[in-house]
Motif scaffolding. Structure first.
Motif: not given
Length: 244
Positions: A100-101, A176-177, A181-185
């Motif tokens: 995402k980032r 993503r997903g 390791y820190g992805f939001t959802k």
């Protein structure tokens, strides 16, 4: 309809290379769930009408939520020589990851020292060597952006557990997903958007160079990124260049 656990990418008397679906274990764990190895043994047994036990061993692993290429050896000679190729790092691996980032740099090299917690099945990355750590290195490049997500091409130099996942997360770009390791959802199907896309190596018995490629998962989010696949298909110098 349940998706196929794998599709065959390459097959001969010595090797079986498949494109694994996300969510399938390569080898057994405490869940006791059916593994990719089990599915592939059934495939070989049925196709060649083999009586008794089928010899088939994975040469390396992919994490359960990751999709893409997995190499199996069909003979002990093939297994021994493939393991040696991996040990010597004579296999060129290319992954695609969606984050995402946006990474600050268009391309770069990441070096960390990884420590695995076997109980929790998680890995922590350190900037400097610490007791019990293993050095991990990878190269990455931004390939493009679609719908607020960035597609990265990743080329691991080492092959450590969870390496790409934890190293990208340490750069502030969790996959993503990948909530571990820190992805939001999480993704709805519990996959993460990491795909083992290419393998290039010299066949251990036939001595010919193989360029193996696993199509992207047939899943709506991944399919948006198919436009980048054409660029990749034209890249025949995988051992030393990036596509794009």
């Amino acid at each position: 309809m349940r998706k196929q656990p794998f599709t065959v990418v390459y097959e001969d008397n010595h090797l079986l290379v498949v494109n694994k679906s996300a969510g399938i274990l390569v080898q057994g764990d405490r869940t006791g769930d059916k593994t990719l190895t089990d599915y592939c043994k059934e495939y070989i047994k049925y196709k060649y009408e083999k009586p008794g036990e089928v010899f088939l061993h994975p040469v390396h692993r992919l994490d359960r939520p990751v999709s893409g290429l997995v190499v199996f050896a069909r003979t002990s000679k093939g297994l021994e020589r493939m393991m040696e190729l991996f040990r010597k790092r004579d296999i060129h691996k290319v992954y695609w990851a969606i984050v995402k980032r946006k990474p600050k740099e268009e391309s770069g090299k990441l070096t960390h020292y990884l420590v695995k917690d076997e109980q929790r099945n998680t890995v922590t990355a350190h900037e400097r060597e610490v007791p019990g750590s293993q050095k991990a290195e990878l190269n990455y490049k931004r390939l493009g952006k679609l719908n607020d997500h960035w597609l990265l091409e990743v080329r691991p130099i080492t092959g450590r557990p969870h390496q790409i996942r934890v190293q990208l997360a340490s750069m502030g770009c969790p996959i993503r997903g990948d909530i571990k390791y820190g992805f939001t959802k999480p993704n709805a199907d519990a996959s993460i958007n990491l795909h083992a896309f290419h393998l290039v190596f010299v066949h251990p018995i036939k001595k010919e160079k193989l360029f193996l490629r696993a199509g992207l998962p047939a899943e709506p989010f991944w399919e948006q990124f198919l436009e980048f696949e054409d660029v990749k298909a034209k890249d025949q110098h995988l051992d030393n260049t990036y596509s794009g």
